[in-house]
Design a protein around this motif. Sequence first.
Motif, PDB file in Angstrom:
ATOM      1  N   TYR A 118       6.889  -1.435   3.077  1.00  0.00           N
ATOM      2  CA  TYR A 118       5.312  -1.102   1.784  1.00  0.00           C
ATOM      3  C   TYR A 118       5.277   0.431   2.106  1.00  0.00           C
ATOM      4  O   TYR A 118       4.950   1.201   3.267  1.00  0.00           O
TER       5      TYR A 118
ATOM      6  N   PRO B  15       2.080  -5.237   6.083  1.00  0.00           N
ATOM      7  CA  PRO B  15       1.394  -4.771   4.751  1.00  0.00           C
ATOM      8  C   PRO B  15      -0.464  -4.917   5.102  1.00  0.00           C
ATOM      9  O   PRO B  15      -0.767  -5.921   5.790  1.00  0.00           O
TER      10      PRO B  15
ATOM     11  N   THR C 264       0.741  -1.159   0.450  1.00  0.00           N
ATOM     12  CA  THR C 264       1.468  -2.159  -0.416  1.00  0.00           C
ATOM     13  C   THR C 264       1.579  -1.309  -2.045  1.00  0.00           C
ATOM     14  O   THR C 264       2.086  -1.987  -2.235  1.00  0.00           O
TER      15      THR C 264
END
Length: 107
Positions: free
Chosen positions: A7, A19, A24
């Motif tokens: 991410y 995440p 993200t």
Amino acid sequence: MEKRTYYVNIASQEISQIPYGTNTEYTIEATDEEVFLLREKFSEIHDDDFGTYIRAHIPFVQYHDDRDNDEYDRDLQDAFQMIYQLASPETKLAMEEANIGQKKNEE
């Protein structure tokens, strides 16, 4: 080499396998080597950003005539292209819709 999910957040220059929060922004599938290259690009952006900070305090250097700003812009575009190349299908679609990351000849 095995690809893993990462991410990425451009603003914070964060690359994580976990995440959370705002990390993200972009989801990529990358090998360790590809993540290393992206981290190097983020390091270059950080260095360029410091150069633009210094330039901002020199009033007689014009923005449009400043090598540090040009390098910052070029490295940021390179980072977006790297992310686009490694992006998950969903991220790639979102980037295409926002016209982010594609090389000039692909647009």
